[in-house]
Design a protein around this motif. Structure first.
Motif, mmCIF file in Angstrom:
data_model
loop_
_atom_site.group_PDB
_atom_site.id
_atom_site.type_symbol
_atom_site.label_atom_id
_atom_site.label_comp_id
_atom_site.label_asym_id
_atom_site.label_seq_id
_atom_site.Cartn_x
_atom_site.Cartn_y
_atom_site.Cartn_z
ATOM 1 N N VAL A 121 0.842 -1.195 0.000
ATOM 2 C CA VAL A 121 0.000 0.000 0.000
ATOM 3 C C VAL A 121 0.880 1.249 0.000
ATOM 4 O O VAL A 121 2.049 1.196 0.377
ATOM 5 C CB VAL A 121 -0.961 0.052 1.216
ATOM 6 N N ALA A 122 0.297 2.361 -0.410
ATOM 7 C CA ALA A 122 0.979 3.653 -0.358
ATOM 8 C C ALA A 122 -0.085 4.732 -0.160
ATOM 9 O O ALA A 122 -1.259 4.529 -0.493
ATOM 10 C CB ALA A 122 1.750 3.906 -1.652
ATOM 11 N N PHE A 123 0.329 5.874 0.389
ATOM 12 C CA PHE A 123 -0.593 6.989 0.607
ATOM 13 C C PHE A 123 -0.135 8.204 -0.187
ATOM 14 O O PHE A 123 1.063 8.518 -0.213
ATOM 15 C CB PHE A 123 -0.664 7.343 2.097
ATOM 16 N N LEU A 124 -1.084 8.846 -0.836
ATOM 17 C CA LEU A 124 -0.790 10.060 -1.596
ATOM 18 C C LEU A 124 -1.810 11.133 -1.226
ATOM 19 O O LEU A 124 -2.908 10.830 -0.745
ATOM 20 C CB LEU A 124 -0.848 9.800 -3.103
ATOM 21 N N TYR A 125 -1.418 12.376 -1.487
ATOM 22 C CA TYR A 125 -2.284 13.507 -1.142
ATOM 23 C C TYR A 125 -2.377 14.472 -2.313
ATOM 24 O O TYR A 125 -1.380 14.744 -2.991
ATOM 25 C CB TYR A 125 -1.723 14.242 0.079
ATOM 26 N N HIS A 126 -3.578 14.960 -2.540
ATOM 27 C CA HIS A 126 -3.784 16.031 -3.515
ATOM 28 C C HIS A 126 -4.724 17.050 -2.871
ATOM 29 O O HIS A 126 -5.729 16.670 -2.251
ATOM 30 C CB HIS A 126 -4.402 15.485 -4.801
ATOM 31 N N ALA A 127 -4.398 18.320 -3.028
ATOM 32 C CA ALA A 127 -5.177 19.360 -2.351
ATOM 33 C C ALA A 127 -6.652 19.322 -2.741
ATOM 34 O O ALA A 127 -7.523 19.660 -1.942
ATOM 35 C CB ALA A 127 -4.587 20.739 -2.653
ATOM 36 N N ASP A 128 -6.955 18.905 -3.978
ATOM 37 C CA ASP A 128 -8.347 18.894 -4.434
ATOM 38 C C ASP A 128 -9.068 17.583 -4.130
ATOM 39 O O ASP A 128 -10.265 17.467 -4.382
ATOM 40 C CB ASP A 128 -8.413 19.155 -5.945
ATOM 41 N N VAL A 129 -8.325 16.604 -3.622
ATOM 42 C CA VAL A 129 -8.897 15.271 -3.381
ATOM 43 C C VAL A 129 -8.755 14.859 -1.925
ATOM 44 O O VAL A 129 -9.640 14.221 -1.356
ATOM 45 C CB VAL A 129 -8.218 14.213 -4.304
ATOM 46 N N GLY A 130 -7.655 15.259 -1.314
ATOM 47 C CA GLY A 130 -7.363 14.809 0.052
ATOM 48 C C GLY A 130 -6.472 13.581 0.019
ATOM 49 O O GLY A 130 -5.774 13.330 -0.965
ATOM 50 N N LEU A 131 -6.531 12.814 1.102
ATOM 51 C CA LEU A 131 -5.650 11.656 1.248
ATOM 52 C C LEU A 131 -6.248 10.447 0.535
ATOM 53 O O LEU A 131 -7.428 10.139 0.704
ATOM 54 C CB LEU A 131 -5.475 11.345 2.733
ATOM 55 N N ILE A 132 -5.438 9.781 -0.280
ATOM 56 C CA ILE A 132 -5.872 8.520 -0.869
ATOM 57 C C ILE A 132 -4.850 7.435 -0.565
ATOM 58 O O ILE A 132 -3.676 7.724 -0.300
ATOM 59 C CB ILE A 132 -6.098 8.598 -2.404
#
Ligand code: NI
Length: 130
Positions: A114-125
């Motif tokens: 697993v990995a976690f990514l962040y985008h300001a328009d989406v939040g944490l995925i």
């Protein structure tokens, strides 16, 4: 299309929340996992085809305390299942996602990557390798 695998849900008190989600009609799936590396306790719950992951802190410096202290129990991340996690991380990084936590084995999900990514328009995925 990224297929949704589960919704991560931050909770303060795992046992209390498991009981309360059961009252909403959820079933417990598997046993509670204590991931001391990530400092979280995890219990998966199902509701028909839907899978949610209750995540509670194991220590005061657990990463999940961040959202708990701001908003209390609440949705935390959506996890997407992908065929090739490294390729997907590269693709999303090119679309200005920020890699928050690089790939590691998730104890609670059969040690899948697993990995976690962040985008300001989406939040944490979260991404999970299929
Ligand atoms: Ni998750």
């Amino acid at each position: 299309m990224l297929k949704i695998h589960h919704l991560g849900y931050a909770v303060q008190d795992l046992e209390a929340s498991v009981d309360e989600f059961k009252r909403l009609g959820y079933d417990q799936r598997g046993d509670t996992t204590r991931d001391w590396e990530r400092k979280v306790a995890i219990q998966f719950m199902t509701n028909g085809p839907y899978l949610i992951e209750l995540i509670a802190p194991l220590s005061s410096d657990s990463p999940v305390n961040n959202i708990l202290s701001k908003v209390g129990n609440s949705p935390y991340h959506i996890c997407y299942e992908v065929d090739n996690i490294d390729a997907e991380i590269s693709r999303l990084s090119g679309e200005t996602y920020i890699l928050i936590e690089n790939t590691s084995e998730a104890l609670a999900i059969g040690k899948r990557k697993v990995a976690f990514l962040y985008h300001a328009d989406v939040g944490l995925i979260e991404l999970i390798n299929s």
